[in-house]
Motif scaffolding. Structure first.
Motif, PDB file in Angstrom:
ATOM      1  N   ALA A  17       1.056  -0.763  -0.635  1.00 48.04           N
ATOM      2  CA  ALA A  17       0.211  -0.276  -0.234  1.00 48.04           C
ATOM      3  C   ALA A  17       1.054   1.046   0.127  1.00 48.04           C
ATOM      4  N   ALA A  18       2.250   1.415   0.966  1.00 48.66           N
ATOM      5  CA  ALA A  18       3.422   2.685   1.172  1.00 48.66           C
ATOM      6  C   ALA A  18       3.231   3.014  -0.217  1.00 48.66           C
ATOM      7  N   MET A  19       4.309   1.161  -0.843  1.00 47.99           N
ATOM      8  CA  MET A  19       4.667   1.343  -2.706  1.00 47.99           C
ATOM      9  C   MET A  19       3.632   1.914  -3.442  1.00 47.99           C
ATOM     10  N   LEU A  20       2.263   2.195  -3.090  1.00 48.19           N
ATOM     11  CA  LEU A  20       1.617   2.511  -4.314  1.00 48.19           C
ATOM     12  C   LEU A  20       1.203   3.683  -3.772  1.00 48.19           C
ATOM     13  N   ALA A  21       1.395   4.336  -2.208  1.00 48.16           N
ATOM     14  CA  ALA A  21       0.994   5.675  -2.309  1.00 48.16           C
ATOM     15  C   ALA A  21       1.229   6.675  -3.592  1.00 48.16           C
ATOM     16  N   GLY A  23      33.837  -1.279  -9.817  1.00 47.90           N
ATOM     17  CA  GLY A  23      34.708  -0.305 -11.195  1.00 47.90           C
ATOM     18  C   GLY A  23      33.580  -0.745 -11.991  1.00 47.90           C
ATOM     19  N   GLU A  24      32.981  -1.164 -12.366  1.00 51.43           N
ATOM     20  CA  GLU A  24      32.983  -1.977 -13.918  1.00 51.43           C
ATOM     21  C   GLU A  24      31.693  -1.669 -13.505  1.00 51.43           C
ATOM     22  N   GLN A  25      30.458  -0.871 -15.197  1.00 46.44           N
ATOM     23  CA  GLN A  25      29.302  -1.104 -14.969  1.00 46.44           C
ATOM     24  C   GLN A  25      28.437  -1.685 -14.604  1.00 46.44           C
ATOM     25  N   ALA A  26      27.183  -1.063 -13.945  1.00 44.58           N
ATOM     26  CA  ALA A  26      26.311  -3.079 -13.646  1.00 44.58           C
ATOM     27  C   ALA A  26      24.357  -1.429 -13.597  1.00 44.58           C
ATOM     28  N   ASP A  27      24.223  -2.344 -14.753  1.00 46.30           N
ATOM     29  CA  ASP A  27      22.474  -2.466 -14.510  1.00 46.30           C
ATOM     30  C   ASP A  27      21.893  -1.806 -12.808  1.00 46.30           C
ATOM     31  N   TYR A  28      20.877  -0.983 -13.154  1.00 50.16           N
ATOM     32  CA  TYR A  28      20.252  -1.333 -12.233  1.00 50.16           C
ATOM     33  C   TYR A  28      18.596  -0.150 -12.096  1.00 50.16           C
ATOM     34  N   ILE A  29      17.669  -0.589 -10.994  1.00 44.44           N
ATOM     35  CA  ILE A  29      16.911   0.688 -11.121  1.00 44.44           C
ATOM     36  C   ILE A  29      16.806   0.778 -10.065  1.00 44.44           C
ATOM     37  N   ALA A  30      16.113   2.685 -10.132  1.00 45.99           N
ATOM     38  CA  ALA A  30      16.214   3.366  -8.581  1.00 45.99           C
ATOM     39  C   ALA A  30      15.013   3.053  -7.682  1.00 45.99           C
ATOM     40  N   ILE A  31      15.115   3.303  -6.620  1.00 41.66           N
ATOM     41  CA  ILE A  31      13.475   2.509  -5.616  1.00 41.66           C
ATOM     42  C   ILE A  31      13.821   3.411  -4.651  1.00 41.66           C
ATOM     43  N   ALA A  32      12.739   3.497  -3.765  1.00 41.16           N
ATOM     44  CA  ALA A  32      12.169   4.489  -2.993  1.00 41.16           C
ATOM     45  C   ALA A  32      12.890   3.813  -1.540  1.00 41.16           C
ATOM     46  N   VAL A  50      10.298  -6.497  -4.991  1.00 45.21           N
ATOM     47  CA  VAL A  50      10.802  -6.937  -6.034  1.00 45.21           C
ATOM     48  C   VAL A  50       9.961  -6.990  -7.020  1.00 45.21           C
ATOM     49  N   THR A  51       8.697  -8.499  -7.174  1.00 47.95           N
ATOM     50  CA  THR A  51       7.759  -7.960  -7.639  1.00 47.95           C
ATOM     51  C   THR A  51       6.805  -6.895  -8.346  1.00 47.95           C
ATOM     52  N   ALA A  52       6.530  -6.359  -6.649  1.00 41.54           N
ATOM     53  CA  ALA A  52       5.103  -5.198  -7.162  1.00 41.54           C
ATOM     54  C   ALA A  52       6.893  -4.165  -8.041  1.00 41.54           C
ATOM     55  N   THR A  53       7.798  -4.127  -7.744  1.00 45.19           N
ATOM     56  CA  THR A  53       8.511  -2.940  -8.346  1.00 45.19           C
ATOM     57  C   THR A  53       8.539  -3.168  -9.893  1.00 45.19           C
TER      58      THR A  53
END
Length: 396
Positions: free
Chosen positions: A206-210, A387-396, A303-306
């Motif tokens: 519920a907080a993630m959807l706020a 030091g190598e680049q990595a993909d990521y998703i920003a989360i709150a 993670v699945t909600a994201t």
């Protein structure tokens, strides 16, 4: 359904289960975070006439260096009562209409007034047209200010209001019910018997959807009872666009979501995703409602909600690109190789570098306190050095 679906295929199939919801007209005060269904096109010029950008005096540049006779004033919200002629000046304030005849504003610090006589008091060069905001210098009639699909921010709302529109046409907010399942769960703040744990997932979701364009029913909870779950699902489907179940999505004797969905007349579109955490995710439908069955472990649910719940809500609300953005940053330390499922690793982005937490067990909640990123590790990739680049998703 025996194989594991790639994440992107599962997301595409989830969105394909239902088109975005219809549009509705709303007031500006209700529009924050909503997705514009129809482009907002300016109905007026802004500004509608040349305006002064400073407090000072409106004059004709040809009359410099003065002196001038002050003939009146122009304040914001009113139209000057007379034009400025040869040798004349008009007191003017920031945001006020420039009187006809004037083409330059001299700031009040650069002049001295003695009664109705105005003289230049600076040696600085006065430029023609200075301190004037030209008509339509912000935007002109017919300009598309807010394209369709834009998520409304405070700034976009201001532009929409300034356009001359009286209301906004936006995508309807999906109605989302959150339902946690499990005999072991106890509502927050209640005493725990041996073997019980607090029910954190419902409130977390519920907080993630706020901050999302959704109408969320407060988290509900039922015990591990297939008959009751089936009845609740059927009831929720009549009043919601999305039903989110948490727990009961796996293959245990007490995992009833799939069976209860079938009992209620619903169907499953897919089950099990090639990701970690979150493999036992379910997507299906019951009546006109979509069902998204999330795993019960806290990190799995997060993670699945994201990756699925929030994008689904955005899709239904009219977002043209509902999936989370993928960013890149260097790793703060070495990262081991990928396995048979894509990993979404809880991590922290700090000072431009990603630190992946040691504890990645899906049952842990403590890492979610500090995590602000999910590092993506693809299937079977080799180890990576610091030091190598990595993909990521920003989360709150």
């Amino acid at each position: 359904m025996s194989g594991l679906l790639p994440v992107e295929e599962a997301q595409a199939r989830l969105f394909a289960l239902r088109e975005p919801l219809g549009a509705e007209n709303i007031a500006f005060s209700e529009s924050l975070g909503r997705y514009v269904s129809q482009a907002i096109v300016a109905r007026r010029d802004q500004p509608a006439a040349p305006l002064s950008a400073m407090d000072g005096y409106a004059v004709r540049f040809a009359d410099l260096p003065g002196p001038w006779t002050i003939i009146g004033e122009s304040a914001a919200g009113s139209v000057p009562s007379a034009p400025v002629g040869k040798g004349e000046a008009m007191r003017i304030f920031t945001g006020a209409w420039l009187p006809d005849g004037a083409d330059t504003v001299i700031i009040q610090e650069d002049v001295a007034a003695d009664g109705t006589t105005l003289r230049l008091s600076t040696a600085d060069t006065i430029q023609p047209g200075q301190h004037i905001r030209a008509r339509a210098s912000d935007f002109a009639t017919g300009t598309t200010l807010v394209p369709a699909g834009t998520r409304l921010t405070p700034g976009a709302i201001a532009a929409a209001i300034m356009s001359g529109a009286g209301q906004l046409t936006v995508g309807r907010r999906p109605r989302v019910a959150i339902l946690t399942t499990g005999d072991e769960l106890v509502q927050p703040g209640h005493a725990l018997a041996p073997g019980q744990i607090p029910d954190s997932n419902g409130t977390m979701l519920a907080a993630m959807l706020a901050g999302e364009p959704a109408v969320v029913t407060l988290p509900l909870h039922i015990r591990d009872d297939r008959t009751i779950l089936s009845r609740v699902l059927k009831d929720l489907a009549r009043r919601h666009d999305v039903i989110v179940t948490v727990g009961g999505a796996s293959v245990g004797d007490h995992d009833h979501v799939r069976g209860a969905l079938g009992d209620a007349g619903g169907s499953i579109d897919f089950w099990k995703i090639a990701m970690r955490p979150g493999k036992p995710l379910i997507a299906g439908s019951i009546g006109d409602a979509l069902l998204l069955g999330l795993p019960g472990n806290p990190s799995s649910a997060f993670v699945t909600a994201t990756l699925f719940l929030i994008p689904l809500v955005r899709h239904l609300a009219g977002a043209p690109s509902p999936l989370p953005d993928i960013h890149q940053a260097p790793l703060a330390s070495a990262l081991g190789p990928g396995a048979k499922r894509r990993d979404y690793l809880r991590a922290r982005l700090d000072r431009g570098a990603l630190t992946v937490f040691d504890g990645q067990d899906s049952g842990r909640t403590a890492p979610l306190v500090e995590a602000n990123a999910l590092v993506i590790r693809e299937i079977g990739v080799p180890p990576r050095a610091a030091g190598e680049q990595a993909d990521y998703i920003a989360i709150a």
